[in-house]
Design a protein around this motif. Structure first.
Motif, PDB file in Angstrom:
ATOM      1  N   SER A  88       0.890  -1.249   0.055  1.00  0.00           N
ATOM      2  CA  SER A  88      -0.124  -0.003   0.038  1.00  0.00           C
ATOM      3  C   SER A  88       0.720   1.209  -0.038  1.00  0.00           C
ATOM      4  CB  SER A  88      -1.022  -0.139   1.251  1.00  0.00           C
ATOM      5  OG  SER A  88      -2.067   1.020   1.173  1.00  0.00           O
ATOM      6  N   LEU A  89       1.991   1.397   0.689  1.00  0.00           N
ATOM      7  CA  LEU A  89       2.746   2.496   0.871  1.00  0.00           C
ATOM      8  C   LEU A  89       3.908   2.513  -0.113  1.00  0.00           C
ATOM      9  CD1 LEU A  89       3.083   5.158   2.886  1.00  0.00           C
ATOM     10  CD2 LEU A  89       4.518   3.960   4.042  1.00  0.00           C
ATOM     11  N   PRO A  90       4.391   3.663  -0.811  1.00  0.00           N
ATOM     12  CA  PRO A  90       3.276   4.798  -0.858  1.00  0.00           C
ATOM     13  C   PRO A  90       2.243   4.529  -2.177  1.00  0.00           C
ATOM     14  CG  PRO A  90       5.343   5.190  -1.921  1.00  0.00           C
ATOM     15  CD  PRO A  90       5.773   3.524  -1.545  1.00  0.00           C
ATOM     16  N   SER A  91       1.471   5.568  -2.183  1.00  0.00           N
ATOM     17  CA  SER A  91       0.565   5.487  -3.450  1.00  0.00           C
ATOM     18  C   SER A  91       1.317   5.724  -4.616  1.00  0.00           C
ATOM     19  CB  SER A  91      -0.636   6.468  -3.244  1.00  0.00           C
ATOM     20  OG  SER A  91      -1.265   6.633  -4.464  1.00  0.00           O
ATOM     21  N   GLY A  92       1.490   4.626  -5.630  1.00  0.00           N
ATOM     22  CA  GLY A  92       2.223   4.991  -6.662  1.00  0.00           C
ATOM     23  C   GLY A  92       1.587   5.940  -7.868  1.00  0.00           C
ATOM     24  N   HIS A  93       0.419   6.160  -7.889  1.00  0.00           N
ATOM     25  CA  HIS A  93      -0.506   7.025  -8.371  1.00  0.00           C
ATOM     26  C   HIS A  93      -0.184   8.571  -7.946  1.00  0.00           C
ATOM     27  CE1 HIS A  93      -2.881   3.775  -9.983  1.00  0.00           C
ATOM     28  NE2 HIS A  93      -3.762   4.205 -10.658  1.00  0.00           N
ATOM     29  N   ALA A  94      -0.294   8.421  -6.597  1.00  0.00           N
ATOM     30  CA  ALA A  94      -0.054   9.963  -6.103  1.00  0.00           C
ATOM     31  C   ALA A  94       1.409  10.346  -6.203  1.00  0.00           C
ATOM     32  CB  ALA A  94      -0.059   9.758  -4.490  1.00  0.00           C
ATOM     33  N   LEU A  95       2.401   9.557  -6.076  1.00  0.00           N
ATOM     34  CA  LEU A  95       3.661  10.054  -6.324  1.00  0.00           C
ATOM     35  C   LEU A  95       4.046  10.377  -7.811  1.00  0.00           C
ATOM     36  CD1 LEU A  95       6.972   8.071  -4.961  1.00  0.00           C
ATOM     37  CD2 LEU A  95       6.876   8.648  -7.244  1.00  0.00           C
ATOM     38  N   MET A  96       3.527   9.463  -8.799  1.00  0.00           N
ATOM     39  CA  MET A  96       3.848   9.797 -10.038  1.00  0.00           C
ATOM     40  C   MET A  96       2.904  11.096 -10.579  1.00  0.00           C
ATOM     41  SD  MET A  96       5.849   8.702 -12.500  1.00  0.00           S
ATOM     42  CE  MET A  96       6.871   7.126 -11.908  1.00  0.00           C
ATOM     43  N   ALA A  97       1.802  11.053 -10.210  1.00  0.00           N
ATOM     44  CA  ALA A  97       0.993  12.339 -10.361  1.00  0.00           C
ATOM     45  C   ALA A  97       1.612  13.536 -10.028  1.00  0.00           C
ATOM     46  CB  ALA A  97      -0.294  12.221  -9.900  1.00  0.00           C
ATOM     47  N   ALA A  98       2.094  13.821  -8.671  1.00  0.00           N
ATOM     48  CA  ALA A  98       2.872  14.921  -8.153  1.00  0.00           C
ATOM     49  C   ALA A  98       4.075  15.131  -8.956  1.00  0.00           C
ATOM     50  CB  ALA A  98       3.299  14.609  -6.897  1.00  0.00           C
ATOM     51  N   LEU A  99       4.977  14.053  -9.259  1.00  0.00           N
ATOM     52  CA  LEU A  99       6.066  14.082 -10.197  1.00  0.00           C
ATOM     53  C   LEU A  99       5.829  14.438 -11.418  1.00  0.00           C
ATOM     54  CD1 LEU A  99       9.263  13.837 -10.513  1.00  0.00           C
ATOM     55  CD2 LEU A  99       8.771  11.231 -10.885  1.00  0.00           C
ATOM     56  N   GLY A 100       5.105  13.703 -12.358  1.00  0.00           N
ATOM     57  CA  GLY A 100       5.020  13.687 -13.708  1.00  0.00           C
ATOM     58  C   GLY A 100       4.237  15.232 -14.230  1.00  0.00           C
ATOM     59  N   LEU A 101       3.062  15.483 -13.413  1.00  0.00           N
ATOM     60  CA  LEU A 101       2.439  16.460 -13.788  1.00  0.00           C
ATOM     61  C   LEU A 101       3.088  17.770 -13.333  1.00  0.00           C
ATOM     62  CD1 LEU A 101      -1.124  15.746 -12.416  1.00  0.00           C
ATOM     63  CD2 LEU A 101      -0.376  15.662 -14.625  1.00  0.00           C
ATOM     64  N   THR A 102       3.899  17.930 -12.266  1.00  0.00           N
ATOM     65  CA  THR A 102       4.867  18.988 -11.883  1.00  0.00           C
ATOM     66  C   THR A 102       5.883  19.174 -13.209  1.00  0.00           C
ATOM     67  OG1 THR A 102       4.635  18.904  -9.774  1.00  0.00           O
ATOM     68  CG2 THR A 102       6.492  20.028 -10.342  1.00  0.00           C
ATOM     69  N   LEU A 103       6.530  18.114 -13.707  1.00  0.00           N
ATOM     70  CA  LEU A 103       7.543  18.020 -14.597  1.00  0.00           C
ATOM     71  C   LEU A 103       6.820  18.756 -16.071  1.00  0.00           C
ATOM     72  CD1 LEU A 103       9.715  15.132 -14.016  1.00  0.00           C
ATOM     73  CD2 LEU A 103      10.026  17.334 -13.127  1.00  0.00           C
ATOM     74  N   THR A 104       5.540  18.071 -16.147  1.00  0.00           N
ATOM     75  CA  THR A 104       5.030  18.455 -17.492  1.00  0.00           C
ATOM     76  C   THR A 104       4.685  20.062 -17.241  1.00  0.00           C
ATOM     77  OG1 THR A 104       4.004  16.416 -17.853  1.00  0.00           O
ATOM     78  CG2 THR A 104       2.911  18.234 -18.826  1.00  0.00           C
TER      79      THR A 104
END
Length: 270
Positions: free
Chosen positions: A158-174
Motif C-alpha cells: 500500500s505505501l506509498p501510493s504510486g498513483h499519487a507519487l507519479m502524479a505529483a512528479l509527472g504533472l509537475t515536470l509537465t
C-alpha cells in the motif's frame, strides 16, 4: 518494519543531498548563485523528511486508526455511482503510466526544441520515481485497506501510493516543461499560473481517487505526494543549476525559472 522505513527515508534523503552536492560541483558552485536553488534544496529535504514521518508512523502503528480509519469511514458514507465512475476514470487516466508518460512526452518536446539536458533529467526523474515506488513498497510492506472495502483490484503493497507519487512528479515536470517553452511569450505569466493550478489540482484528484476507491490509506497518498514533489523539485533544481554552468560555457539551455539571456531560445545550441 520501523527499521526498514527509517532506512528508506535516510537513504532517499542521502541520495537527494548527494545529487545536490554533485550538481553544485559540476556547476562550479552555481547552486548558491542560482536564485532559489538553495531554497528548493531545502524544500526537497523537508518533503523527504515529511514522508519519513509517515513511514515512521506506519511502522509503529500499522493501522494508523486515528489518522486513516476515520477518512475511509467517511468515504464509505459518501460513495455514489456517479462519484465512483468519476474516481475510476481519474484513477485510470492518472495512473503511473499516464502521468509518467505525460512527463516523458514533455521531455521529448523539450529535446526537440533544443532543451536536451532538461529532457534527459525529466526522463531520469520519471525512472527514479518508478524505482522509488517499487523499493519503498518492498521495504515497508504495508497492507492495503480490507478487500471488502475496495472498488478496484490491487495486489502490491500500500505505501506509498504510486498513483499519487507519479502524479505529483509527472504533472509537475509537465507543467515545468510548458513554462520553459513559453518563456518570453506574451502570455507566459498566464500560462504559468494555469499549468501550475492544473498540475496541483490533477495531483490532488488522483490521490483522492485512490482513497475513495478504498485501495489506499490517506497516509499512503500523503507519502506519495511528498516523495513525488521532492523528486520533481530535485529535477527542476538540478536542471537550473546545470543550466547555470552551461551559460558559463556559452551553451544555454533554458529551464523553468531561469530565462535565457538571448532573445531567441527556441533552438539553443549546446
Amino acid at each position: 518494519m520501523a527499521l526498514d522505513a527509517t532506512a528508506v527515508t535516510l537513504l532517499a534523503l542521502g541520495v537527494l543531498i548527494g545529487l545536490a552536492v554533485l550538481a553544485d560541483r559540476v556547476a562550479g558552485g552555481a547552486l548558491a548563485s542560482v536564485p532559489g536553488a538553495l531554497r528548493d534544496t531545502g524544500i526537497v529535504a523537508v518533503l523527504v523528511l515529511a514522508a519519513g514521518v509517515v513511514f515512521t508512523l506506519v511502522a509503529t502503528d500499522e493501522a494508523l486508526e486515528d489518522a486513516d480509519a476515520p477518512v475511509l469511514g467517511w468515504v464509505l458514507g459518501v460513495r455514489t455511482p456517479g462519484l465512483t465512475s468519476a474516481a475510476e476514470g481519474i484513477s485510470l487516466i492518472g495512473g503511473t503510466v499516464g502521468t509518467g508518460g505525460l512527463a516523458v512526452v514533455s521531455a521529448v518536446v523539450l529535446f526537440a526544441r533544443g532543451h536536451r539536458r532538461t529532457a534527459l533529467i525529466w526522463v531520469l526523474g520519471v525512472l527514479a520515481g518508478a524505482l522509488a515506488i517499487r523499493l519503498v513498497k518492498v521495504a515497508v510492506e504495508r497492507p492495503r485497506p480490507p478487500v471488502a472495502l475496495r472498488l478496484a483490484e490491487e495486489t502490491t503493497a500500500s505505501l506509498p501510493s504510486g498513483h499519487a507519487l507519479m502524479a505529483a512528479l509527472g504533472l509537475t515536470l509537465t507543467a515545468a516543461a510548458v513554462v520553459a517553452l513559453t518563456v518570453g511569450t506574451p502570455r507566459a505569466r498566464l500560462v504559468r499560473r494555469v499549468v501550475v493550478v492544473l498540475a496541483v489540482l490533477g495531483a490532488l484528484l488522483v490521490g483522492a481517487s485512490r482513497v475513495y476507491l478504498g485501495v489506499h490509506w490517506t497516509t499512503d497518498v500523503l507519502a506519495g505526494w511528498f516523495l513525488g514533489a521532492a523528486l520533481a523539485t530535485t529535477c527542476i533544481t538540478l536542471a537550473r543549476v546545470l543550466d547555470a554552468r552551461a551559460r558559463l560555457g556559452d551553451a544555454p539551455d533554458p529551464v523553468p525559472g531561469l530565462p535565457a539571456d538571448r532573445p531567441d531560445t527556441s533552438h539553443p545550441v549546446e
